[in-house]
Structure formats: C-alpha cells, structure tokens
Design a protein around this motif. Structure first.
Motif, short mmCIF file in Angstrom:
data_model
loop_
_atom_site.label_atom_id
_atom_site.label_comp_id
_atom_site.label_asym_id
_atom_site.label_seq_id
_atom_site.Cartn_x
_atom_site.Cartn_y
_atom_site.Cartn_z
N GLY A 1 0.81 -1.20 0.00
CA GLY A 1 0.00 0.00 0.00
C GLY A 1 0.85 1.26 0.00
N THR A 2 0.20 2.36 0.30
CA THR A 2 0.88 3.65 0.37
C THR A 2 0.61 4.28 1.74
OG1 THR A 2 -1.03 4.77 -0.60
CG2 THR A 2 0.73 4.11 -2.11
N VAL A 3 1.43 5.27 2.08
CA VAL A 3 1.28 5.95 3.36
C VAL A 3 0.92 7.41 3.15
CG1 VAL A 3 2.81 4.43 4.67
CG2 VAL A 3 3.78 6.38 3.48
N LEU B 1 10.25 -0.48 2.25
CA LEU B 1 9.99 0.84 1.69
C LEU B 1 10.56 0.88 0.27
CD1 LEU B 1 9.31 3.94 1.96
CD2 LEU B 1 11.60 4.19 2.96
N TYR B 2 9.74 1.32 -0.69
CA TYR B 2 10.21 1.41 -2.07
C TYR B 2 10.82 2.79 -2.28
CZ TYR B 2 10.35 0.57 -7.07
OH TYR B 2 10.77 0.37 -8.36
N ARG B 3 12.11 2.80 -2.51
CA ARG B 3 12.84 4.06 -2.66
C ARG B 3 13.92 3.86 -3.71
NH1 ARG B 3 13.25 7.72 1.75
NH2 ARG B 3 11.00 7.76 1.84
N ASP B 4 14.03 4.77 -4.66
CA ASP B 4 15.05 4.72 -5.71
C ASP B 4 15.09 3.38 -6.44
OD1 ASP B 4 15.82 7.35 -5.04
OD2 ASP B 4 17.17 6.60 -3.46
N ILE C 1 9.93 7.95 6.30
CA ILE C 1 8.87 7.68 5.34
C ILE C 1 8.25 9.01 4.93
CG2 ILE C 1 6.60 6.59 5.05
CD1 ILE C 1 7.58 4.39 6.97
N GLU C 2 7.91 9.11 3.65
CA GLU C 2 7.33 10.35 3.12
C GLU C 2 5.93 10.08 2.59
OE1 GLU C 2 10.12 11.64 0.15
OE2 GLU C 2 11.76 11.82 1.61
N ASN C 3 5.12 11.14 2.54
CA ASN C 3 3.77 11.03 1.98
C ASN C 3 3.80 10.36 0.61
OD1 ASN C 3 1.87 12.00 3.81
ND2 ASN C 3 2.23 14.12 3.24
N GLY C 4 2.91 9.39 0.42
CA GLY C 4 2.79 8.72 -0.87
C GLY C 4 3.76 7.59 -1.11
N ASP C 5 4.68 7.32 -0.16
CA ASP C 5 5.63 6.22 -0.33
C ASP C 5 4.89 4.90 -0.44
OD1 ASP C 5 8.08 7.50 -0.42
OD2 ASP C 5 8.47 7.29 1.73
N ARG C 6 5.41 4.02 -1.31
CA ARG C 6 4.93 2.64 -1.39
C ARG C 6 5.63 1.82 -0.32
NH1 ARG C 6 5.96 0.22 -7.09
NH2 ARG C 6 5.60 -1.74 -6.03
#
Length: 187
Positions: free
Chosen positions: A20-22, A52-55, A78-83
């Motif tokens: 999901g997303t945050v 966390l999906y990043r880069d 964690i940032e808004n909209g992160d998967r």
C-alpha cells in the motif's frame, strides 16, 4: 533443515506482505492497503518488518515511531505517498503447528499448499490440537486449517500420530472439489 531455511521459505511465500501507500494527516501516519478499501494507522505496525520502495529498490527494516524505518545500517524517514510492504503475521496456532512437525512434513505441506496456489499467509483459521497434548506420551489427533487465496477456499485436515513413529497425513480439499492427500512417516 535449519530455522533459517524454514524462515526463508516462509518469507518467500506469495502474499507474505500487504502492499500500500502511506499518508501523513494531522500528525498521524496512515497505511492504505491496495487490496482493501480502508486505511489503518501505521503505528499499529510499530516494531514490525516493513519494506519501503525508494530509488527503484525495496529497503527492508523495522518501523519505528514518527515514520522512521530502521535498517541495520541507516534510518529512513517515510514520506507522503511512499509505497510500502508490511510483513503479514502467520496465525499463532499455525505457526506453533509448523514448529512441531518434522522438516520433511513441513516441506511437503508448504510445497503442496503452494502448488495449489495458496500461501501460508492465506490462513484464516487453524485449530492446533497438538498444543492440548503437550504432556502426553502418545500424541494423536486432527488439526483443522482453512485457507482463502481470494479465489477459492482450501480446508486441510492434519491427522497426526506421534509415538514410536511420527506420522503426518494432510488432506487438502478445495472448494472446487479437488482433493489431495500427502503423508509423511518418520521412524
């Protein structure tokens, strides 16, 4: 088979994570699961495994307060909209049952379950009768396990006898009527 090997098998199961997303709203982090129509507070998952999906890669760590993901090497905010992926839990009674059975029975059970397109994380009910026989010399009975993969239901009866030999018999019955029986005997 080591506990690490079993853990790796469980970790690689389909549907082991909720995706999901945050969203941060009024200083509260929310998790919006893709397959669900409702949100939950991210704090509910504190100190649990999260990815966390990043880069263009998944970073695995443990969720801490204030939207922090801690890995062995660094911390990420964690940032808004992160998967994110949140590790699902296995029902406690099923987890105990998996620890009680032999390595061969564990391997056969998981392989058959996966071949039927189910994951250990699809379990919605487990009655583990073995826990009631803890102090008995002869352990005999039936455990009942139900799985739901979103398309079909699978009911499993685990007939066991543990005395001089360890006998495990798993009877899988799908809602389509398909049945499979496997048996494992350890002398």
């Amino acid at each position: 088979m080591s506990n690490i090997y079993r853990s790796n098998i469980l970790r690689s199961q389909k549907r082991a994570y909720s995706e999901g997303t945050v969203l941060l709203e009024d200083d509260i982090w929310y998790f919006f699961e893709i397959d669900a129509e409702e949100e939950s507070e991210l704090d509910f998952y504190l100190h649990q495994e999260l990815r966390l999906y990043r880069d263009d890669e998944w970073i695995t760590g443990v969720l801490l307060e204030d939207g922090i993901l801690a890995t062995p090497y660094e911390k990420f905010r964690i940032e808004n909209g992160d998967r994110i992926l949140i590790k699902k839990s296995i029902l406690f009674s099923l987890e105990n049952l998996m620890e009680e059975i032999s390595d061969d029975a564990f391997n056969q059970f998981i392989t058959t379950l996966n071949n039927l397109n189910y994951s250990i994380y699809d379990c919605i009910f487990c009655h583990n009768h073995l826990v009631f026989l803890e102090n008995q010399k002869i352990k005999q009975g039936v455990n009942f396990i139900t799985f739901d993969n979103g398309d079909e239901i699978c009911a499993v009866q685990h007939h066991f006898t543990y005395y001089k030999k360890q006998r495990d018999r798993f009877e899988f019955t799908l809602s389509t009527g398909k049945r499979i029986v496997i048996e494992n005997i350890v002398k």
